[in-house]
Design a protein around this motif. Structure first.
Motif, PDB file in Angstrom:
ATOM      1  N   THR A 128       8.942  71.566  27.287  1.00  0.00           N
ATOM      2  CA  THR A 128       9.722  71.348  28.500  1.00  0.00           C
ATOM      3  C   THR A 128       9.018  70.520  29.565  1.00  0.00           C
ATOM      4  OG1 THR A 128      10.828  73.464  28.105  1.00  0.00           O
ATOM      5  CG2 THR A 128      11.010  72.526  30.306  1.00  0.00           C
ATOM      6  N   SER A 142      18.197  69.035  28.453  1.00  0.00           N
ATOM      7  CA  SER A 142      18.531  69.789  29.663  1.00  0.00           C
ATOM      8  C   SER A 142      20.008  70.151  29.694  1.00  0.00           C
ATOM      9  CB  SER A 142      18.185  68.973  30.912  1.00  0.00           C
ATOM     10  OG  SER A 142      16.793  68.785  31.024  1.00  0.00           O
ATOM     11  N   ASN A 339       8.808  68.172  35.217  1.00  0.00           N
ATOM     12  CA  ASN A 339       9.946  68.988  34.806  1.00  0.00           C
ATOM     13  C   ASN A 339       9.630  70.474  34.937  1.00  0.00           C
ATOM     14  OD1 ASN A 339      12.637  68.905  33.868  1.00  0.00           O
ATOM     15  ND2 ASN A 339      11.977  69.501  31.823  1.00  0.00           N
TER      16      ASN A 339
END
Length: 360
Positions: A128, A142, A339
């Motif tokens: 991620t 996402s 992120n």
């Protein structure tokens, strides 16, 4: 009462024998992280899902005879920190054969995930936090496509392909927040390559359409939730295996036009972003895996540099511990945001995380 119990057992036995297989599986990921430059302070936080995200799932197949089978998958993400559930995993039902491929219906990954993302580190072992800025190409999935029908081929002489169409589900607005994607992959010995394309109309315009709004970079280091009237994303990637070393490269371009702020309705500038990534993974020992990547993203007058490394150590076949670090530097006026984190106060951000992951 005895007869009723016997009948119930017989029905349950029949249902069980008709189902060829059902598997319960999942993953739990938790750890600690340090992130600098958030609201002018350092942030120390408990993390959940820094690599893959915690989730549980059920999947199964039923042999229908004649080479045909029914398939299903139900997955649900969750936070081990708060117990909150996340709608970030697939669930679908479908039919398939060993020669003609599989058709599924439900909430599913698009072709970017299936055919392009594996050549990026965020779509592989990195996970991620290794996503390109704002996950602008959806390589870290996402968003999954709602109301979708999907075809996935079998592999023919190293070649496989597929496509997806997601309905808007709006009366009189067939093209408003609908999407489609196509992709293909080819593998020959140590070499693999893939390409994918995703198109969306009116992304985020409706609550029940193909996709929700997405995050885009705004002026003065801001990030805003955007509805996009036309989105086109494509990506190509390739990898090569040399012993225990795998090297890969990936390029993607995401073009967003007809942009409006999803919160205020104000129009915003069109944004086109290019991502250039090189990455490598190395199996140092049977228990230790190393990974690293560099990505450069540019477009609309701004750019980002991002580098990341990861060390993963297997304690057993199902449990591992990891240490990773990601650094991102943005150009003047662009938001730096790794992120899963809040935007940085300045134009750079560093994240160092460690955790433990268990698969079941």
């Amino acid at each position: 009462m005895t007869a009723l119990c016997a009948c119930s057992l017989a029905l349950a036995s029949g249902a069980a024998s008709a189902q060829s297989s059902v598997t319960l599986y999942g993953e739990i990921d938790g750890g600690l992280a340090y992130v600098n430059n958030v609201a002018d302070h350092a942030l120390y936080k408990f993390t959940t899902g820094v690599i893959d995200g915690s989730f549980w799932g059920l999947e199964g197949t039923e042999d229908l005879g004649g080479g045909m089978k029914a398939v299903f998958k139900l997955e649900r993400g969750f936070s081990i920190a708060t117990g909150e559930g996340f709608n970030d995993h697939p669930y679908y039902v479908g039919l398939g054969t060993d020669t003609l491929g599989t058709i599924t219906l439900g909430h599913q990954y698009d072709s970017i995930h299936d055919y392009f993302a594996p050549f990026t580190l965020t779509g592989g072992t990195g996970g991620t936090a290794f996503a390109h800025p704002f996950d602008n190409d959806n390589a870290n999935n996402s968003f999954l496509a709602s109301n979708s029908i999907k075809y996935t081929s079998e592999t023919y002489a190293g070649f496989s392909f597929g496509g997806l169409y997601a309905f808007s589900n709006e009366a009189g607005q067939f093209a408003n927040n609908r999407a489609w994607s196509v992709g293909a992959n080819y593998s020959l010995g140590p070499f693999s390559a893939g390409a994918a394309y995703l198109h969306n109309n009116g992304r985020g315009n409706t609550a029940g359409g193909a996709y929700e709004p997405l995050n885009l970079p705004g002026p003065d280091r801001t990030v805003f939730s955007a509805n996009v009237q036309r989105q086109n994303t494509f990506g190509v990637g390739a990898s090569y295996v040399i012993g225990e070393l795998t090297v890969a490269g990936a390029f993607s371009r995401s073009i967003n036009s007809g942009v409006t702020n999803a919160d205020t309705g104000d129009p915003a500038s069109s944004i086109a972003l290019n991502n250039y990534e090189i990455n490598a993974t190395y199996q140092l020992t049977p228990a230790i895996a190393l990974a690293g990547m560099y990505n450069y993203t540019n477009g609309s007058g701004v750019h980002w540099h991002q580098g990341a490394v990861q060390v993963d150590y297997l304690l057993s076949k199902r449990t591992d511990v990891y240490l990773e670090s990601i650094y991102q530097r943005a150009s003047s006026g662009a938001p730096a945001v790794i992120n899963t984190n809040d935007p940085a106060s300045g134009n750079n951000q560093l994240m160092v995380a460690m955790g433990i992951r268990h698969r079941f």
